[in-house]
Design a protein around this motif. Structure first.
Motif, short mmCIF file in Angstrom:
data_model
loop_
_atom_site.label_atom_id
_atom_site.label_comp_id
_atom_site.label_asym_id
_atom_site.label_seq_id
_atom_site.Cartn_x
_atom_site.Cartn_y
_atom_site.Cartn_z
N UNK A 57 -1.20 0.65 -11.32
CA UNK A 57 -1.40 -0.60 -10.58
C UNK A 57 -0.50 -0.63 -9.34
N UNK A 58 0.75 -0.22 -9.53
CA UNK A 58 1.68 -0.20 -8.39
C UNK A 58 1.16 0.76 -7.32
N UNK A 59 0.64 1.91 -7.74
CA UNK A 59 0.17 2.92 -6.78
C UNK A 59 -0.94 2.39 -5.88
N UNK A 63 -0.35 -5.87 -2.04
CA UNK A 63 0.04 -7.28 -2.02
C UNK A 63 0.84 -7.67 -0.78
N UNK A 64 1.58 -6.74 -0.20
CA UNK A 64 2.30 -7.07 1.04
C UNK A 64 2.02 -5.98 2.06
N UNK A 65 2.48 -6.22 3.29
CA UNK A 65 2.09 -5.32 4.37
C UNK A 65 2.79 -3.95 4.29
N UNK A 66 3.77 -3.82 3.42
CA UNK A 66 4.46 -2.52 3.33
C UNK A 66 3.50 -1.40 2.92
N UNK A 67 2.41 -1.76 2.27
CA UNK A 67 1.48 -0.70 1.83
C UNK A 67 0.87 0.04 3.02
N UNK A 73 3.66 5.04 -3.03
CA UNK A 73 4.60 4.12 -3.69
C UNK A 73 5.68 4.94 -4.40
N UNK A 74 6.82 4.29 -4.58
CA UNK A 74 7.93 4.94 -5.30
C UNK A 74 8.19 4.05 -6.51
N UNK A 75 7.61 4.44 -7.62
CA UNK A 75 7.56 3.56 -8.79
C UNK A 75 8.91 3.47 -9.50
N UNK A 130 11.80 -3.08 -4.09
CA UNK A 130 10.43 -2.90 -3.58
C UNK A 130 10.02 -1.44 -3.72
N UNK A 131 8.72 -1.25 -3.93
CA UNK A 131 8.21 0.09 -4.27
C UNK A 131 7.67 0.85 -3.06
N UNK A 132 7.68 0.21 -1.90
CA UNK A 132 7.20 0.88 -0.69
C UNK A 132 8.31 0.88 0.36
N UNK A 133 8.32 1.91 1.19
CA UNK A 133 9.36 2.02 2.22
C UNK A 133 9.14 1.01 3.34
#
Ligand code: URA
Length: 234
Positions: A57-59, A63-67, A73-75, A130-133
């Motif tokens: 799901x995280x991958x 939900x936010x613009x970091x994607x 993603x870095x789980x 947060x899971x994204x840079x």
């Protein structure tokens, strides 16, 4: 190492687990409504009982613009049996490239800090707020941390660690919902009420690389975490 899960495998996984997934129109039944087609992700992670669907799901998270700017993603990484959960701020460039937290220079120092209290990175669990840079390594915004929080809460719920070590001001403030400066947060054991967990706050290893004379204080914090782990193990 984390592994990116292909979309069909992810859907199969979630279907097998009885988790409701909305699919994008192109991959799903053409009879879907427009509203459903826009909703590519509707997994309630607070109900998940397994790591794999949570990571899947995280991958896929948007939900936010970091994607938009992430490579992946870095789980999180480490032992899912760990007693110690280390929480950092956000992936940096190297972490974004490799999909693993704390693998850059700061990560090497974190490894040394953990080894100093007798722990290898493989026996702890390491995750980020947060899971994204964030682009250009800026601090994650409060709204980004809030969107990502259910993932961290689900990780804590699945892991059930005995102690949390929050590294750096952003991690500590976001985790504990505080705006206290880090210097005032360290030196006491906090509590994460939603999970009834002791939280020790210390300096971020990237800060310690720039300010090595603070390593002595970080060592004191690590000793507090080590002692809490020992007590919890009795
Ligand atoms: N800094 C963090 O806070 N997290 C990482 O994963 C890497 C650097």
């Amino acid at each position: 190492m984390t592994r990116e899960i292909a979309e069909p495998e992810r859907i199969a996984y979630l279907d097998a687990l009885g988790v409701d997934v909305w699919r994008p129109r192109s991959a799903a039944d053409p009879a879907e409504t427009d509203e459903q087609a826009l909703d590519t992700e509707k997994v309630d992670v607070s109900t998940l009982t397994e790591w794999a669907p949570l990571q899947a799901t995280v991958a896929e998270c948007t939900l936010c613009s970091l994607h938009k700017s992430r490579t992946q993603t870095v789980f999180g990484t480490g032992s899912t049996q760990a007693d110690l959960l280390v929480i950092g701020e956000a992936p940096g460039a190297e972490e974004d490239r490799r999909g693993e937290p704390f693998v850059g220079r700061a990560g090497k120092l974190l490894d040394e800090m953990l080894r100093a209290i007798g722990l290898d990175r493989n026996v702890v669990y390491i995750a980020n707020i947060v899971k994204c840079r964030p682009p250009d390594n800026r601090d994650p915004e409060a709204a980004e941390a809030a969107s990502c929080r259910p993932y961290l809460d689900a990780q804590i719920r699945l892991l059930q660690p005995k102690v949390v070590l929050a590294v750096g001001r952003i991690a500590a403030q976001q985790l504990l919902g505080s705006d206290m400066p880090l210097g005032r947060m360290r030196g006491q054991v906090h509590s994460l009420p939603t999970h009834s967990l002791p939280v020790v706050v210390t300096y971020h290893p990237a800060y310690l690389l720039r300010t090595p004379d603070q390593k002595r204080k970080a060592w004191q914090d690590l000793c507090v975490a080590r002692d809490l782990l020992r007590t919890a193990g009795k």
